[in-house]
Design a protein around this motif. Sequence first.
Motif, PDB file in Angstrom:
ATOM      1  N   ASP A 171      30.807 -25.620 -63.115  1.00 24.11           N
ATOM      2  CA  ASP A 171      30.720 -26.838 -62.331  1.00 24.11           C
ATOM      3  C   ASP A 171      30.316 -26.552 -60.892  1.00 24.11           C
ATOM      4  OD1 ASP A 171      33.066 -29.577 -61.820  1.00 24.11           O
ATOM      5  OD2 ASP A 171      30.889 -29.504 -62.085  1.00 24.11           O
ATOM      6  N   ILE A 172      29.428 -25.559 -60.737  1.00 24.17           N
ATOM      7  CA  ILE A 172      29.093 -25.152 -59.379  1.00 24.17           C
ATOM      8  C   ILE A 172      28.058 -26.119 -58.810  1.00 24.17           C
ATOM      9  CG2 ILE A 172      28.398 -23.244 -57.918  1.00 24.17           C
ATOM     10  CD1 ILE A 172      28.919 -21.352 -60.191  1.00 24.17           C
ATOM     11  N   SER A 173      28.500 -27.283 -58.365  1.00 25.95           N
ATOM     12  CA  SER A 173      27.566 -28.256 -57.809  1.00 25.95           C
ATOM     13  C   SER A 173      27.382 -27.971 -56.323  1.00 25.95           C
ATOM     14  CB  SER A 173      28.101 -29.668 -57.991  1.00 25.95           C
ATOM     15  OG  SER A 173      29.183 -29.892 -57.111  1.00 25.95           O
ATOM     16  N   SER A 174      26.198 -28.338 -55.821  1.00 23.13           N
ATOM     17  CA  SER A 174      25.915 -28.132 -54.400  1.00 23.13           C
ATOM     18  C   SER A 174      26.912 -28.904 -53.540  1.00 23.13           C
ATOM     19  CB  SER A 174      24.505 -28.590 -54.078  1.00 23.13           C
ATOM     20  OG  SER A 174      23.568 -27.867 -54.844  1.00 23.13           O
ATOM     21  N   THR A 175      27.295 -30.094 -54.020  1.00 27.18           N
ATOM     22  CA  THR A 175      28.269 -30.909 -53.278  1.00 27.18           C
ATOM     23  C   THR A 175      29.559 -30.135 -53.053  1.00 27.18           C
ATOM     24  OG1 THR A 175      27.372 -32.854 -54.373  1.00 27.18           O
ATOM     25  CG2 THR A 175      29.488 -33.129 -53.266  1.00 27.18           C
ATOM     26  N   LYS A 176      30.028 -29.458 -54.092  1.00 25.31           N
ATOM     27  CA  LYS A 176      31.275 -28.712 -53.968  1.00 25.31           C
ATOM     28  C   LYS A 176      31.102 -27.500 -53.059  1.00 25.31           C
ATOM     29  CE  LYS A 176      33.441 -30.288 -58.157  1.00 25.31           C
ATOM     30  NZ  LYS A 176      34.209 -30.006 -59.333  1.00 25.31           N
ATOM     31  N   ILE A 177      29.929 -26.912 -53.132  1.00 27.25           N
ATOM     32  CA  ILE A 177      29.665 -25.775 -52.246  1.00 27.25           C
ATOM     33  C   ILE A 177      29.738 -26.231 -50.799  1.00 27.25           C
ATOM     34  CG2 ILE A 177      27.916 -24.118 -51.516  1.00 27.25           C
ATOM     35  CD1 ILE A 177      29.061 -23.406 -54.201  1.00 27.25           C
ATOM     36  N   ARG A 178      29.093 -27.363 -50.506  1.00 26.27           N
ATOM     37  CA  ARG A 178      29.090 -27.853 -49.124  1.00 26.27           C
ATOM     38  C   ARG A 178      30.507 -28.214 -48.679  1.00 26.27           C
ATOM     39  NH1 ARG A 178      24.842 -31.009 -51.119  1.00 26.27           N
ATOM     40  NH2 ARG A 178      25.970 -32.932 -50.692  1.00 26.27           N
ATOM     41  N   ARG A 179      31.267 -28.783 -49.592  1.00 21.28           N
ATOM     42  CA  ARG A 179      32.649 -29.155 -49.251  1.00 21.28           C
ATOM     43  C   ARG A 179      33.473 -27.912 -48.962  1.00 21.28           C
ATOM     44  NH1 ARG A 179      34.519 -32.123 -53.784  1.00 21.28           N
ATOM     45  NH2 ARG A 179      33.330 -33.879 -52.970  1.00 21.28           N
ATOM     46  N   ALA A 180      33.316 -26.890 -49.789  1.00 19.90           N
ATOM     47  CA  ALA A 180      34.064 -25.649 -49.577  1.00 19.90           C
ATOM     48  C   ALA A 180      33.711 -25.044 -48.220  1.00 19.90           C
ATOM     49  CB  ALA A 180      33.755 -24.660 -50.698  1.00 19.90           C
ATOM     50  N   LEU A 181      32.424 -25.094 -47.875  1.00 18.26           N
ATOM     51  CA  LEU A 181      31.994 -24.527 -46.593  1.00 18.26           C
ATOM     52  C   LEU A 181      32.617 -25.279 -45.424  1.00 18.26           C
ATOM     53  CD1 LEU A 181      28.274 -23.890 -47.547  1.00 18.26           C
ATOM     54  CD2 LEU A 181      29.903 -22.136 -46.834  1.00 18.26           C
ATOM     55  N   ARG A 182      32.663 -26.618 -45.542  1.00 12.58           N
ATOM     56  CA  ARG A 182      33.273 -27.412 -44.468  1.00 12.58           C
ATOM     57  C   ARG A 182      34.746 -27.061 -44.297  1.00 12.58           C
ATOM     58  NH1 ARG A 182      30.512 -31.623 -46.976  1.00 12.58           N
ATOM     59  NH2 ARG A 182      32.405 -32.610 -47.766  1.00 12.58           N
ATOM     60  N   ARG A 183      35.376 -26.650 -45.386  1.00 10.02           N
ATOM     61  CA  ARG A 183      36.812 -26.340 -45.331  1.00 10.02           C
ATOM     62  C   ARG A 183      37.084 -24.867 -45.089  1.00 10.02           C
ATOM     63  NH1 ARG A 183      38.764 -30.437 -50.226  1.00 10.02           N
ATOM     64  NH2 ARG A 183      37.916 -32.270 -49.200  1.00 10.02           N
ATOM     65  N   GLY A 184      36.034 -24.130 -44.768  1.00  6.87           N
ATOM     66  CA  GLY A 184      36.233 -22.711 -44.497  1.00  6.87           C
ATOM     67  C   GLY A 184      36.590 -21.905 -45.724  1.00  6.87           C
ATOM     68  N   GLN A 185      36.244 -22.420 -46.908  1.00  2.36           N
ATOM     69  CA  GLN A 185      36.567 -21.690 -48.143  1.00  2.36           C
ATOM     70  C   GLN A 185      35.394 -20.834 -48.579  1.00  2.36           C
ATOM     71  OE1 GLN A 185      37.518 -25.081 -50.548  1.00  2.36           O
ATOM     72  NE2 GLN A 185      39.698 -24.992 -50.065  1.00  2.36           N
ATOM     73  N   SER A 186      35.719 -19.794 -49.305  1.00  2.00           N
ATOM     74  CA  SER A 186      34.690 -18.836 -49.710  1.00  2.00           C
ATOM     75  C   SER A 186      33.782 -19.422 -50.796  1.00  2.00           C
ATOM     76  CB  SER A 186      35.368 -17.579 -50.248  1.00  2.00           C
ATOM     77  OG  SER A 186      34.445 -16.767 -50.933  1.00  2.00           O
ATOM     78  N   ILE A 187      32.480 -19.133 -50.702  1.00  2.00           N
ATOM     79  CA  ILE A 187      31.560 -19.530 -51.771  1.00  2.00           C
ATOM     80  C   ILE A 187      30.983 -18.303 -52.468  1.00  2.00           C
ATOM     81  CG2 ILE A 187      30.954 -21.739 -50.747  1.00  2.00           C
ATOM     82  CD1 ILE A 187      28.238 -20.408 -49.902  1.00  2.00           C
TER      83      ILE A 187
END
Lengths: 280, 285
Positions: A221-237
Amino acid sequence: MDKSEKTEVVLLACGSFNPITNMHLRLFELAKDYLNGTGKYRVIKGIISPVGDAYKKKGLIPAHHRIIMAELATKSSNWVEVDTWESLQKEWTETVKVLRHHQEKLEAGSCDHKQNSPVPERPGRKRKWVEQRQDSSQKKSLDPKAKGVPQVKLLCGADFLESFGVPNLWKSEDITRIVADYGLICVTRDGSDAQRFIYESDVLWRHQSNIHLVNEWINNDISSTKIRRALRRGQSIRYLVPDLVQEYIEKHDLYSSESEDRNVGVVLAPLQRNAAQAKS
Amino acid sequence: MVVWRLVSAIALLSCFLTCCGRVATAVGADAPDKMKSRIPVVLLACGSFNPITNMHLRLFEVARDHLHQTGMYQVTQGIISPVNDDYGKKDLVASHHRVAMAQLALQTSDWIRVDPWESEQPQWMETVTVLRHHHSQLLRSPPPMEGPDPGQAPSAPTAAPQLKLLCGADVLRTFQTPNLWKDAHIQEIVEKFGLVCVSRVGHDPKGYVLDSPILRKYQHNIHLAREPVQNEISATYVRRALSQGQSVKYLLPDPVIAYIRDHGLYTKDSSWQGTGTARGKGKAS
C-alpha cells in the motif's frame, strides 16, 4: 509459441509520481512477468510518463523534481525508463494523447530501422533499448512471421481503472479509444472489484479481451499520499522508495505542509476541461 | 549511611524530574542535548531472514520512529540476528548465505548491522538466550550515541542501553501458541528487555497483550508501533516468486537479488533443501 510470433509490448504508466515509490516500480515487474507468462507477448520496454504541472492536482510539486526522482528510481532498471514529453506540454494532455504519441513514435522508429542511435541523453539506457530494437529487427529479417510494430499498453493500478467512473474526469470516447486501440494492464490486489467494475461498464465489457487484470498478492500500500504524509510527520520512508529517491527528497526538502497546499482550491485540469466542453 | 541514601535518592529524583521535563519538550531528533537525556535503545530482530526483504528493514525504521516519538528513547543501533540452520525450517538456506544477504541489504544503513553469533552456535537457541548474549555484549562496550557531531567527546555519562526485541505482530501472537514459548522466557523478554512490536494486517497486537496475564502485567514495556504504510512482503512469497522465475525487484534490495542469482538460491531445485519440520520455538519468517 515461436518467439517471433509474440506481440512486442511497451508498457506506459501515466500518473503524478509525486513521488515515485517502490509500488509504482513493482507494477512494471508484475505486468511484465504476467504478459511474458501468457506466451503471447514480449515486453520490451517500460515508460514512466509523469503528468505535467498543468494537471493542477493538490500537492503536485514541479515536474522537473518528479522527473529526476523517477530517473533515479529507474537507474538500476534495464528496461524501464522515464519520458518527459507529457510533462513538457504547456497544457495538460489527455492520457489517450500520450498513448497515441508513444505509439506513433514506435511506428516511426520501426520504419526507420535506425542502426545508429541519435545522441542519447542517458547513453547507457537508450543504447540498450536501441540494441534491443536491433536484435528484434535482426530476428525479424530471419523470420517473416514477426508481429511488426510493438504495441503500447497502458499500465495502471485498480484505482486508475475505477477513476473511469468519476464524472467528468474522463471523456467516454477517450476510455473507448484506450481499451479498443491500445489496451490496459491493471495490477490489482482485489481482482474481484476490478472485474465487477469491468462487468458494469458496457465499454470495458466490450473490450475485456484487451484488459488484463494482474493479481498482486502482496499487500503493498505504498501510495505517494502516504509517503508525503510520513515525510510531513518526520517519519522514515526508507525501503518504501528507492534509496536514491529518499536521498533526493531529503536533500531538497521537497515535501512539506506548504507543498501539500499547492493547487488548493484549483479545479483539476481534466475536470475543468471536460466540464467546459460539456457546456459548449 | 542514611545521608548517602538520602543523597542518592535526591540525585535519582532530580535526574528523573529532569528527564521528565525534557521529555515534555523533546519532539524530533534534532536537539542533541535533549537526545542525550533519553534512554538509549538497541533493537534486536531475530528470524529466518530467508531471504531478508524490504519489509524486515522497514520494521527497524518504523520501530525507531515510534520510540523517538515517545520522547523517552533514542535508538542507537539495530541488530539483525539470523536464526541457526539447526532450526530446521523448511526451505531455510544455509546461514552463511542468509548472513551475507543481510549484510548486503544493510550496506547502505548507518545504524543497522547483522550479527552472525546466533547462526554460528553449534545448535539452535531460544530467543531469550540471544537477548541475554547481546545484552551482555552491550554492557561490555556500549555503542556510541548518535548525534550531529560524532567527533565531540562524550560529556555526561549516559544511561545504560536497553536491548529490546523487535518483531512483527504475528510473532507476538505466537506467544499464545501452547508449548511454543516457555512462560518464564516470555516474562523475561518483557520484564528484563522489552518488546517493540510492529503492526501487521489481520493482527490485533493490543488484544494479544491484554489477553495474556504476563504481557498485560508488563505492557508498559511492550511498545506497539503502527506501520503507516502497509507493505506485507512475506519472504515465503519472495521464495515462491524466485522459484517460478518471477521478478522480486523492489521487494528486496538489488544487491540481495544479485547475490541470490549468483549463488542459485531459491530455485525450483533448492525447494528440496531444508530438512525436517520446524521445531517452531517462536521465530518469524
